[in-house]
Design a protein around this motif. Structure first.
Motif, PDB file in Angstrom:
ATOM      1  N   ARG A  24      -7.425   8.743   4.303  1.00 40.30           N
ATOM      2  CA  ARG A  24      -6.371   8.925   3.310  1.00 40.30           C
ATOM      3  C   ARG A  24      -5.158   9.628   3.918  1.00 40.30           C
ATOM      4  O   ARG A  24      -4.014   9.275   3.631  1.00 40.30           O
ATOM      5  CB  ARG A  24      -6.906   9.731   2.129  1.00 40.30           C
ATOM      6  N   GLU A  25      -5.378  10.641   4.781  1.00 43.26           N
ATOM      7  CA  GLU A  25      -4.264  11.353   5.407  1.00 43.26           C
ATOM      8  C   GLU A  25      -3.501  10.458   6.368  1.00 43.26           C
ATOM      9  O   GLU A  25      -2.273  10.530   6.471  1.00 43.26           O
ATOM     10  CB  GLU A  25      -4.773  12.601   6.143  1.00 43.26           C
ATOM     11  N   LEU A  26      -4.214   9.594   7.091  1.00 47.80           N
ATOM     12  CA  LEU A  26      -3.536   8.658   7.979  1.00 47.80           C
ATOM     13  C   LEU A  26      -2.637   7.716   7.175  1.00 47.80           C
ATOM     14  O   LEU A  26      -1.492   7.450   7.554  1.00 47.80           O
ATOM     15  CB  LEU A  26      -4.559   7.851   8.777  1.00 47.80           C
ATOM     16  N   ALA A  27      -3.158   7.207   6.067  1.00 45.89           N
ATOM     17  CA  ALA A  27      -2.368   6.289   5.242  1.00 45.89           C
ATOM     18  C   ALA A  27      -1.134   6.989   4.668  1.00 45.89           C
ATOM     19  O   ALA A  27      -0.033   6.416   4.642  1.00 45.89           O
ATOM     20  CB  ALA A  27      -3.243   5.737   4.116  1.00 45.89           C
ATOM     21  N   THR A  28      -1.295   8.239   4.232  1.00 45.47           N
ATOM     22  CA  THR A  28      -0.164   8.981   3.670  1.00 45.47           C
ATOM     23  C   THR A  28       0.882   9.259   4.736  1.00 45.47           C
ATOM     24  O   THR A  28       2.089   9.110   4.514  1.00 45.47           O
ATOM     25  CB  THR A  28      -0.658  10.304   3.064  1.00 45.47           C
ATOM     26  N   THR A  29       0.428   9.672   5.924  1.00 46.89           N
ATOM     27  CA  THR A  29       1.358  10.002   7.000  1.00 46.89           C
ATOM     28  C   THR A  29       2.127   8.782   7.474  1.00 46.89           C
ATOM     29  O   THR A  29       3.338   8.844   7.732  1.00 46.89           O
ATOM     30  CB  THR A  29       0.594  10.627   8.187  1.00 46.89           C
ATOM     31  N   LEU A  30       1.432   7.628   7.564  1.00 49.25           N
ATOM     32  CA  LEU A  30       2.072   6.398   8.038  1.00 49.25           C
ATOM     33  C   LEU A  30       2.787   5.650   6.921  1.00 49.25           C
ATOM     34  O   LEU A  30       3.484   4.656   7.190  1.00 49.25           O
ATOM     35  CB  LEU A  30       1.018   5.485   8.677  1.00 49.25           C
ATOM     36  N   GLU A  31       2.574   6.100   5.671  1.00 45.02           N
ATOM     37  CA  GLU A  31       3.198   5.479   4.499  1.00 45.02           C
ATOM     38  C   GLU A  31       2.806   4.009   4.366  1.00 45.02           C
ATOM     39  O   GLU A  31       3.638   3.123   4.134  1.00 45.02           O
ATOM     40  CB  GLU A  31       4.730   5.629   4.559  1.00 45.02           C
ATOM     41  N   VAL A  32       1.520   3.745   4.547  1.00 42.19           N
ATOM     42  CA  VAL A  32       0.971   2.401   4.380  1.00 42.19           C
ATOM     43  C   VAL A  32      -0.339   2.529   3.608  1.00 42.19           C
ATOM     44  O   VAL A  32      -0.794   3.636   3.298  1.00 42.19           O
ATOM     45  CB  VAL A  32       0.712   1.704   5.741  1.00 42.19           C
ATOM     46  N   SER A  33      -0.951   1.407   3.306  1.00 38.70           N
ATOM     47  CA  SER A  33      -2.220   1.423   2.577  1.00 38.70           C
ATOM     48  C   SER A  33      -3.374   1.762   3.532  1.00 38.70           C
ATOM     49  O   SER A  33      -3.245   1.646   4.757  1.00 38.70           O
ATOM     50  CB  SER A  33      -2.474   0.065   1.924  1.00 38.70           C
ATOM     51  N   GLU A  34      -4.502   2.170   2.948  1.00 37.38           N
ATOM     52  CA  GLU A  34      -5.680   2.458   3.762  1.00 37.38           C
ATOM     53  C   GLU A  34      -6.172   1.183   4.457  1.00 37.38           C
ATOM     54  O   GLU A  34      -6.667   1.231   5.591  1.00 37.38           O
ATOM     55  CB  GLU A  34      -6.785   3.055   2.888  1.00 37.38           C
ATOM     56  N   ARG A  35      -6.019   0.050   3.803  1.00 37.10           N
ATOM     57  CA  ARG A  35      -6.430  -1.224   4.421  1.00 37.10           C
ATOM     58  C   ARG A  35      -5.608  -1.508   5.672  1.00 37.10           C
ATOM     59  O   ARG A  35      -6.137  -1.957   6.685  1.00 37.10           O
ATOM     60  CB  ARG A  35      -6.273  -2.349   3.401  1.00 37.10           C
ATOM     61  N   ASP A  40      -4.893  -1.480  11.761  1.00 40.91           N
ATOM     62  CA  ASP A  40      -4.256  -0.924  12.954  1.00 40.91           C
ATOM     63  C   ASP A  40      -5.277  -0.251  13.876  1.00 40.91           C
ATOM     64  O   ASP A  40      -5.147  -0.299  15.113  1.00 40.91           O
ATOM     65  CB  ASP A  40      -3.185   0.091  12.554  1.00 40.91           C
ATOM     66  N   ILE A  41      -6.298   0.355  13.292  1.00 44.39           N
ATOM     67  CA  ILE A  41      -7.355   0.956  14.110  1.00 44.39           C
ATOM     68  C   ILE A  41      -8.111  -0.127  14.868  1.00 44.39           C
ATOM     69  O   ILE A  41      -8.450   0.038  16.048  1.00 44.39           O
ATOM     70  CB  ILE A  41      -8.298   1.796  13.225  1.00 44.39           C
ATOM     71  N   GLU A  42      -8.352  -1.242  14.214  1.00 44.38           N
ATOM     72  CA  GLU A  42      -9.004  -2.351  14.910  1.00 44.38           C
ATOM     73  C   GLU A  42      -8.121  -2.870  16.037  1.00 44.38           C
ATOM     74  O   GLU A  42      -8.621  -3.279  17.100  1.00 44.38           O
ATOM     75  CB  GLU A  42      -9.328  -3.476  13.922  1.00 44.38           C
ATOM     76  N   THR A  43      -6.799  -2.862  15.838  1.00 45.31           N
ATOM     77  CA  THR A  43      -5.878  -3.262  16.909  1.00 45.31           C
ATOM     78  C   THR A  43      -6.033  -2.344  18.114  1.00 45.31           C
ATOM     79  O   THR A  43      -6.096  -2.801  19.269  1.00 45.31           O
ATOM     80  CB  THR A  43      -4.422  -3.213  16.402  1.00 45.31           C
ATOM     81  N   ASP A  58     -16.680  15.015   5.273  1.00 46.00           N
ATOM     82  CA  ASP A  58     -15.622  15.543   6.141  1.00 46.00           C
ATOM     83  C   ASP A  58     -15.296  14.571   7.267  1.00 46.00           C
ATOM     84  O   ASP A  58     -14.794  14.974   8.327  1.00 46.00           O
ATOM     85  CB  ASP A  58     -16.045  16.894   6.744  1.00 46.00           C
ATOM     86  N   GLY A  59     -15.576  13.300   7.062  1.00 44.86           N
ATOM     87  CA  GLY A  59     -15.405  12.320   8.121  1.00 44.86           C
ATOM     88  C   GLY A  59     -13.994  11.775   8.218  1.00 44.86           C
ATOM     89  O   GLY A  59     -13.061  12.241   7.567  1.00 44.86           O
ATOM     90  N   GLY A  60     -13.870  10.755   9.051  1.00 46.96           N
ATOM     91  CA  GLY A  60     -12.582  10.135   9.280  1.00 46.96           C
ATOM     92  C   GLY A  60     -12.602   9.375  10.591  1.00 46.96           C
ATOM     93  O   GLY A  60     -13.624   8.776  10.958  1.00 46.96           O
ATOM     94  N   TYR A  61     -11.504   9.419  11.323  1.00 46.02           N
ATOM     95  CA  TYR A  61     -11.386   8.714  12.594  1.00 46.02           C
ATOM     96  C   TYR A  61     -10.912   9.680  13.675  1.00 46.02           C
ATOM     97  O   TYR A  61     -10.144  10.615  13.414  1.00 46.02           O
ATOM     98  CB  TYR A  61     -10.393   7.555  12.488  1.00 46.02           C
TER      99      TYR A  61
END
Length: 334
Positions: A24-35, A40-43, A58-61
């Motif tokens: 969720r924090e990555l999506a907010t920071t990048l201003e894009v959807s979680e999908r 982009d992570i797969e890229t 407490d997970g994430g990437y």
């Protein structure tokens, strides 16, 4: 494609700034959807970057262990932050002013053209505060040795140098033989590097000026030890024998104060020196642009003053007392 590549580069930058990022924090920071973030992570993974998934509340990437980011991977905001930091870093903090200037030039040369222009567009003039005193050049190798010893908990064997950087000779008042210490904390305060260490020779906690140490690293480890104060800042600021030397001022004087050295050391201005006399008294050596300036600083301690030197300082204190007496009489009225 260009947008995806840009986000992927920014993702790498984010992973380099923090170990773990919730989706969720990555999506907010990048201003894009979680999908979009997942794509982009797969890229990044297809490009060979081992981005791992951490499961749980407490997970994430995070970027996989053992993999480093490409060098100088800055976005626009980071490039500006680096330019500002290197141009405004006080020389008093580092004692490495020339090295900071060279680092800025090197970074600019290694940046992509667009970011290089952003960095060059911000040229600052930093005005020095009159209470900010240039630090003597500090040996970067010595600073690195001390920092590594603190991090790895390795005992250091140190010699204490004179204020001018020379080594005291046997018989000098400043002479101390090389002695082993446990380096526990590296601290920057009032524009100086300090080392909080436990002296294994006399079993005392001490504060050392790093620029006056000649460290010799060892591979002997030491264990945790509780400092004398829970507040590390309080310990450093109240240590009167931390190796400070007087700053250069047009006027310099000394006075005996009816206060403990630990209290005066805590509030004395940078560039002054506190000498312990006994449990209730100390001597303060300090400077200012005028004798009246020194008298004013001494008055802030709100205690009895004796043994003022030189005579010009004593005269300035008398003049200040007379001026204040006139103010009191005026306010009191007829």
């Amino acid at each position: 494609m260009a947008s995806t590549s840009g986000r992927a580069l920014r993702l790498l930058s984010l992973f380099g700034s923090r170990r773990l990022w919730p989706l969720r924090e990555l999506a907010t920071t990048l201003e894009v959807s979680e999908r979009t973030v997942r794509r982009d992570i797969e890229t990044l993974r297809r490009l060979g970057y081992p981005v791992t998934t951490v499961h749980g509340p407490d997970g994430g990437y995070r970027l996989g262990a053992g993999h480093t980011l490409p060098p100088l991977l800055f976005d626009h905001d980071q490039a500006l932050a680096v330019a500002v930091a290197l141009q405004t870093a006080p020389s008093t903090v580092f004692g490495l002013r020339d090295d900071a200037a060279r680092a800025l030039v090197t970074l600019e040369q290694a940046m992509p053209a667009a970011l290089r222009e952003h960095m060059k567009s911000l040229r600052l003039t930093r005005l020095q505060n009159y209470w900010e005193f240039p630090a003597p050049p500090i040996d970067s190798a010595a600073l690195t040795a001390v920092g590594a010893a603190v991090r790895h908990r390795h005992i250091l064997v140190t010699e204490t140098l004179r204020a001018d950087g020379s080594r005291p000779e046997t018989g000098d008042d400043d002479f101390l033989p090389a002695r082993p210490i446990e380096p526990h904390h590296l601290v920057v305060w009032a524009g100086r590097w300090y080392l909080v260490a436990y002296d294994l020779g006399d079993h005392q906690w001490r504060v050392h000026r790093v620029d006056r140490l000649r460290p010799r690293p060892t591979t002997h480890r030491f264990g945790p030890r509780q400092p004398p104060y829970d507040d590390l800042a309080q310990f450093v600021m109240s240590s009167h024998d931390r190796g400070d030397i007087p700053a250069a001022w047009p006027c310099n004087g000394t006075a005996r104060l009816n206060l403990p050295a630990s209290i005066v050391a805590r509030w004395a201005p940078s560039g002054s020196v506190v000498e312990h006399l006994d449990t209730e008294h100390c001597r303060l050596a300090l400077g200012a642009w005028s004798w009246a300036g020194i008298a004013g600083i001494l008055a802030t301690f709100d205690t009895e003053l004796t043994d003022l030197h030189p005579p010009e300082l004593a005269d300035a204190c008398r003049r200040l007392a007379c001026r204040l007496a006139v103010v009191v009489d005026t306010e009191r009225g007829p």
